[in-house]
Every structure is written in structure tokens, then in C-alpha cells.
Design an enzyme around this catalytic site. Structure first.
Site, short mmCIF file in Angstrom:
data_model
loop_
_atom_site.label_atom_id
_atom_site.label_comp_id
_atom_site.label_asym_id
_atom_site.label_seq_id
_atom_site.Cartn_x
_atom_site.Cartn_y
_atom_site.Cartn_z
N HIS A 183 5.63 29.13 67.95
CA HIS A 183 5.09 28.29 68.54
C HIS A 183 3.99 28.68 68.49
O HIS A 183 3.26 25.99 67.94
CB HIS A 183 5.68 28.07 70.31
CG HIS A 183 6.94 28.11 69.84
ND1 HIS A 183 7.91 26.35 70.00
CD2 HIS A 183 7.98 29.05 70.98
CE1 HIS A 183 9.18 27.41 70.29
NE2 HIS A 183 8.88 28.15 71.23
N ARG A 234 12.92 16.26 55.63
CA ARG A 234 13.95 17.65 54.61
C ARG A 234 14.40 18.00 56.08
O ARG A 234 13.95 19.25 56.90
CB ARG A 234 12.43 18.21 54.08
CG ARG A 234 12.49 17.46 53.03
CD ARG A 234 11.55 18.65 52.27
NE ARG A 234 10.78 18.66 51.11
CZ ARG A 234 9.70 18.19 50.58
NH1 ARG A 234 8.71 17.69 51.16
NH2 ARG A 234 9.77 17.44 49.13
N GLU A 279 18.10 13.86 41.59
CA GLU A 279 17.10 14.82 41.20
C GLU A 279 17.80 15.90 40.17
O GLU A 279 17.71 17.13 39.95
CB GLU A 279 16.89 15.65 42.48
CG GLU A 279 17.79 16.24 43.74
CD GLU A 279 17.35 16.37 44.26
OE1 GLU A 279 16.13 17.40 44.82
OE2 GLU A 279 18.68 16.50 45.39
N ASN A 286 10.83 17.17 41.33
CA ASN A 286 10.83 18.70 42.25
C ASN A 286 11.75 19.20 41.92
O ASN A 286 11.76 20.01 40.49
CB ASN A 286 10.08 18.97 43.93
CG ASN A 286 9.27 18.53 44.76
OD1 ASN A 286 8.23 17.80 43.63
ND2 ASN A 286 9.33 18.16 45.81
N ASP A 287 12.96 18.88 42.09
CA ASP A 287 14.48 19.04 41.39
C ASP A 287 14.13 18.87 40.07
O ASP A 287 15.15 19.77 38.87
CB ASP A 287 15.08 18.86 42.35
CG ASP A 287 15.38 20.73 43.88
OD1 ASP A 287 15.26 21.45 42.70
OD2 ASP A 287 15.95 20.26 44.35
N ARG A 292 11.78 26.41 39.58
CA ARG A 292 10.43 26.13 39.92
C ARG A 292 9.80 27.00 41.01
O ARG A 292 8.07 26.60 41.25
CB ARG A 292 11.00 24.86 40.86
CG ARG A 292 11.25 24.74 42.29
CD ARG A 292 11.95 23.28 42.56
NE ARG A 292 11.61 23.44 44.12
CZ ARG A 292 12.43 22.50 45.24
NH1 ARG A 292 13.23 21.67 44.81
NH2 ARG A 292 10.97 22.29 45.71
N CYS A 329 9.85 11.05 45.44
CA CYS A 329 9.84 11.86 47.20
C CYS A 329 8.90 13.38 46.67
O CYS A 329 8.90 13.86 47.37
CB CYS A 329 10.54 11.29 48.14
SG CYS A 329 12.01 12.41 47.80
C1 PEP Z 1 12.15 16.88 45.92
O1 PEP Z 1 13.06 18.16 44.70
O2 PEP Z 1 11.58 16.73 44.88
C2 PEP Z 1 12.90 17.11 46.57
C3 PEP Z 1 11.70 15.41 47.54
O3 PEP Z 1 13.15 18.10 47.65
P1 PEP Z 1 12.81 19.53 47.73
O4 PEP Z 1 11.23 19.51 46.84
O5 PEP Z 1 13.02 19.84 49.66
O6 PEP Z 1 13.78 20.22 46.83
MG MG Z 2 15.31 18.63 45.90
#
Ligand code: PEP
Ligand code: MG
Length: 544
Positions: free
Chosen positions: A188, A295, A429, A452-453, A463, A500
Site C-alpha cells: 500500500h 494489464r 504478439e 515486446n513479445d 526480452r 501497445c
Molecule cells: C507486448 O508483448 O508487447 C505487450 C504489450 O505485452 P506485455 O509486455 O505485457 O507482455
Molecule cells: Mg506480451
């Protein structure tokens, strides 16, 4: 100059004198009493006083930071009414003829130690809650006023840990940054630090006895480090960075209320990526066009059991209502790989990033999935919600999801629970999803590209692996071509497509994304105005 690393609670930079806050907890002395009834009465009065103090803190926090930040004080008021806790204290007074303060201290310590000893971050936070209410009672019983943190100049506060109450009581103007040895990023106190926008680190292994109040420290909440007695040159560098941050921040404020539109009239939508309802505040402060990625797995992390349907419903409903009709995209849980929660009892895997995660868990364990879907379908009645499914690789998965969503809707209908089936989209992704994005586009309402993925799976590079930093290139031509392919297939099917992943906030690529036809960029709240500014510089001014 000494550099010490820590876990980041809140990003930001600070430089200034250290204020060392040593443990100021009042120790209750062991005293025997004669009049049991009088002691029980004292306990009752101390409890009422504590509840009134907590009500004041609740009101202060609610006014300054909103209801959700203040809810911790409501929870402490409830803990003060916990009959198990109070009965144990009363028992010690009656049976052992103990002074009420000592009885509170003994019972509080026993429960807190039991919770803290389980090696679980969530329970450790609950132990801190028990310690805080016990300390409040002990202070009231001793007739001592709560500590006023009226320290000298604005400072970097270094402590073993803070309770939420201590943090709210402090004068925000006097806090440059917070550094704690213990604590967690889920606590918290951490949530409050984020809401108060204080650069904060935890898990910083300093020795409080070796620190001096007044010595200089730099807190770098971007790199996750504290630098004690920094060199003059280092200080100058940080001050320059802070000045740049301030200037940029001021300039960016002018972009609030402006549309995400290029000079030649191409409209985009810049949205916020969030992890919790609390983050909605910073999305709104930065004038987000909506929430592009909630998320939801963060609702499952840092606790001992699954969040209930009701807890999830409240979180999604609050997010939808707070955004007042702007789109809110909630991604179903993406647990597994680097995001682990013990109560899922996931087996250890050799390649967790390539393993049992996200939608794969939901499809194999629909009983978990359905709880979340029920909460989402119910919350949809309260705003412009959409559901986003992660880690999709095939058309078959879409059909399986549809079946479970329809079953969930049927059950809600039968039970006469109000619900709505919102728009449903998928994360693009995985390279597989990109390659069949033409087929997938005809089955869903929108795409959101998770770069990202997509980068880790396309480049075959973990990553999380620091050793690959020199090789890991999210701007790789392969990724950019995949984005283009996905956008083209989405538009052919007449659906919208956004980015995203972190790449969406890369302002050196904004122009390229616009040219590619990307409809939406969902970025961390602190990046919204920067991306908007960039979008508004792109293209030929049609008026000229
Ligand atoms: C991504 O993979 O780009 C994504 C937005 O999801 P996360 O980073 O939560 O895996
Ligand atoms: Mg992802």
C-alpha cells in the site's frame, strides 16, 4: 560516491539531503494491572481514538489522492474491528493481567511474525498492516501524539520501511524521494508513493547506522539506484537532466486537450497502458484518449489467492467509469513466463516464455478464465469496455474463446445478472498471429500489436536477458515489416489496429507508424503528451 541498486516503485529524479528515519516505534513496557475492567475500557477508548484518527487520514488521502488511494485507511479501520485480534488482546489482559499496551504489542507481534514468516510478499504487507494498527493503539494507550514528520529542508527520506499512515501524514512538499530497505513494490505504501508521484525505491540495502541526516544523495528512479555523496560532476549531470525534464514537462502541458492529429489531418488515438485502477489517475492527468491496455494480470500478482469475481468487477467497473465513456481495453490475464503467481501452481518449465502462459492457461483452465470473463461482461454495462486476448497463435483459439464467452453470457442471463458482450480484440504478439492476420482480422473487432513479445519471438531473443542487450533490436526491419503486414490485413477487414508494446512510445518511429496507417498508440501515461506532440508535427500543413 557510493551507488546502491534498488527496485523501482516510482520513476523520477531527486537530489538533496538525506533524512534518516530510524525506527521510532514506541515499545510497550510489560506492566501488570489490577483492575481488568478499567484496562479493557482503556483498550476500547484507544480503539475508538484510533478509528477516528484513521477516519481523518482517510479523508485527507481521499481529498488529495482519491478514494482508491485512501482505501487502505478504511481497511485499517476494519482491522481494528477484527474480533479475533481484539479477543486475543482482551484474553491477555484478563488471563495474564497485562497492561493493555503490552497485550496489544504481544498479540500484534505474534500475528505479524506469523504472516511475515510465510515468505510471501502479499502476507508480508498484511503483517505491516497489523503492525501499524498495533502501533497506533500502543501510542494512544500511552497518550502519545502520532509523530509529526516536521523535518528540516525537503529531503530524500531513507527508512527501513514506511507505513501508509506515516506517508500520508508527511508534508508532500518536504519529500524529494523515498528510499526503503524493506517493503515491496506491491505494498500500500508503494501504491501511495506512486499516487503521490514521489520518486521511490525499495530493497535498497543501505546501513541506516552508517547514514547521516544531511549527507547528499541522488535518487535515480529511472535507473533504480541511489548514489550517496555523489561527485560534483555527477550532481551537475543529474541537475541538468532534471532541468531538461522540467522544461519538457512544462512544454508538454500545452498539449493537453489537443487532438492526436497530424498536420495533414490524419487522426490517431493516443491511449495509456496501465496495471491497476490507481494508474487511471495518471492516465487522466496526462489526458489519455482512453486506456489501450489494462494489464489485468497485476490484479493476480503479489497475493496468495485468485482475485474474486467481485474484486475484478469492481476494478474494471471503476476503470470504465473513471474514463467517462472513453475506450478502456482490458487484457485478460497474461500470467506465466516472467509473471508468476504461486496459487496457479504452474509447473517449472525449461522454456517458460515458450510455455504455458496467458490464453493457453485460460483455455485449459476455463474455470479461472470464466471468473474474469463474468467480471468483464458485468463491468461492460458501466462504460466503453473492450476485451483483449493475449498470445494468440491460431484461429482455433478464437473459436474456443468465443464458446467460453457465450457460455459465460448464457449463465449471467440465466442468473438475471446485468451484462453486455463488449468488443473483443486480440494481441498480435507472435509471428504466427502476424502471418495469419488476414484470417484473424475477419474474426475479431480489433488488433493490438504487442511489440515486446513480437520482438522476442521474432528475433528469438529473451526480452529479459541483459546479455542480449546489444543484439536486441525492437526497431528491427523484420518487426517493422510485421507491423505493416498486420495493419494492412486489419484495414482490409475494416478493423482498427493499435500498438501497445513499448515501441509505440518510440517517438523516432511515430512518423513511420503514421505512414503505415496505425490507428492507435497505447503508451505509458508519462509518454502520452510526448507522443501527441510528435504526431502533431507530422505531415505538410494543409493550410499552407
Ligand atoms: C507486448 O508483448 O508487447 C505487450 C504489450 O505485452 P506485455 O509486455 O505485457 O507482455
Ligand atoms: Mg506480451
Amino acid at each position: 560516491m557510493q551507488k546502491i541498486a534498488g527496485k523501482i516503485i516510482q520513476e523520477g529524479l531527486a537530489i538533496g539531503p538525506v533524512f534518516v528515519r530510524k525506527d521510532n516505534a514506541l515499545k510497550a513496557e510489560k506492566k501488570r494491572i489490577k483492575d481488568v475492567d478499567a484496562e479493557l475500557k482503556r483498550l476500547e477508548l484507544a480503539k475508538d481514538q484510533a478509528k477516528a484518527q484513521l477516519q481523518n487520514l482517510y479523508e485527507k488521502a481521499a481529498k488529495e489522492m482519491g478514494e482508491s488511494a485512501a482505501s487502505v485507511f478504511e481497511m485499517h479501520q476494519m482491522l481494528l474491528e477484527d474480533e479475533g485480534y481484539l479477543d486475543s488482546v482482551r484474553d491477555r489482559i484478563r488471563t495474564d493481567l497485562l497492561d493493555a499496551g503490552y497485550a496489544v504489542s504481544a498479540v500484534g507481534n505474534r500475528i505479524a511474525q506469523m504472516l511475515a514468516g510465510k515468505g510471501d510478499e502479499y502476507l508480508a504487507d498484511r503483517a505491516a498492516d497489523i503492525r501499524e494498527i498495533s502501533q497506533r493503539l500502543i501510542q494512544n494507550l500511552a497518550g502519545r501524539e502520532a509523530e509529526d514528520f516536521a523535518f528540516g529542508p525537503p529531503s530524500v527520506i531513507v527508512a527501513d520501511d514506511f507505513t501508509p499512515g506515516e506517508l500520508v501524514q508527511m508534508d508532500r512538499e518536504k519529500i524529494l524521494a523515498i528510499v526503503t530497505i524493506h517493503g515491496s513494490v506491491y505494498s500500500h505504501t508503494a501504491i501511495l508513493a506512486r499516487m503521490m508521484n514521489i520518486p521511490a525505491l525499495t530493497g535498497v540495502l543501505v546501513n541506516l547506522d552508517e547514514l547521516r541526516t544531511g549527507m547528499t544523495a541522488v535518487v535515480d528512479g529511472f535507473q533504480g539506484q541511489v548514489v550517496l555523496e555523489p561527485s560534483e560532476e555527477f550532481c551537475q549531470r543529474i541537475k541538468k537532466k532534471m532541468q531538461q525534464e522540467r522544461e519538457e514537462f512544462e512544454l508538454l502541458q500545452a498539449f493537453k486537450g489537443k487532438a492526436d492529429i497530424t498536420l495533414d489531418g490524419r487522426k490517431l488515438l493516443v491511449c495509456a497502458n496501465i496495471r491497476s485502477v490507481e494508474d487511471v489517475k495518471s492516465a487522466l492527468e496526462n489526458d489519455a484518449g482512453g486506456i489501450g491496455l489494462f494489464r489485468s494480470e497485476f490484479l493476480y500478482l503479489g497475493r496468495t489467492d485468485f482475485p474474486t469475481e467481485e474484486e475484478q468487477f469492481q476494478a474494471y467497473r471503476q476503470a470504465a467509469q473513471a474514463m467517462e465513456g472513453k475506450p478502456v481495453v482490458i487484457r485478460t490475464l497474461d500470467i506465466g513466463a516472467d509473471k508468476q503467481a504461486d496459487f496457479f501452481h504452474l509447473e517449472k518449465e525449461n522454456n517458460p516464455a515458450l510455455g504455458y502462459r496467458a490464453i493457453r492457461i485460460c483455455l485449459r483452465q476455463p474455470e479461472i478464465f470464466q471468473v474474469q470473463l463474468r467480471a468483464l461482461l458485468r463491468a461492460s454495462v458501466f462504460g466503453s469496455l473492450s476485451i483483449l486476448y493475449p498470445m494468440i497463435t491460431s484461429v482455433k483459439e478464437i473459436f474456443q474463446i468465443r464458446e467460453i464467452v457465450e457460455k459465460t453470457a448464457r449463465e449471467l442471463k440465466q442468473a438475471q445478472v446485468p451484462y453486455q458482450i463488449p468488443k473483443q480484440g486480440i494481441m498480435i504478439e507472435t509471428p504466427a498471429a502476424v502471418m495469419i492476420s488476414d484470417e484473424l482480422a475477419s474474426l475479431v473487432d480489433f488488433f493490438s500489436i504487442g511489440t515486446n513479445d513480437l520482438t522476442q519471438y521474432t528475433l528469438a531473443m529473451d526480452r529479459q536477458n541483459e546479455k542480449l542487450a546489444d543484439f536486441y533490436d525492437p526497431r528491427h526491419k523484420a518487426i517493422l515489416r510485421m507491423i505493416q503486414m498486420t495493419v494492412d490485413n486489419a484495414h482490409r477487414a475494416g478493423i482498427r489496429v493499435g500498438i501497445c508494446g513499448e515501441l509505440g512510445a518510440d517517438t523516432e518511429l511515430t512518423e513511420e507508424f503514421v505512414r503505415m496507417g496505425v490507428d492507435e498508440l497505447s503508451v505509458p501515461p508519462s509518454m502520452i503528451l510526448r507522443v501527441r506532440k510528435r504526431i502533431r508535427e507530422i505531415g505538410e500543413n494543409v493550410d499552407n
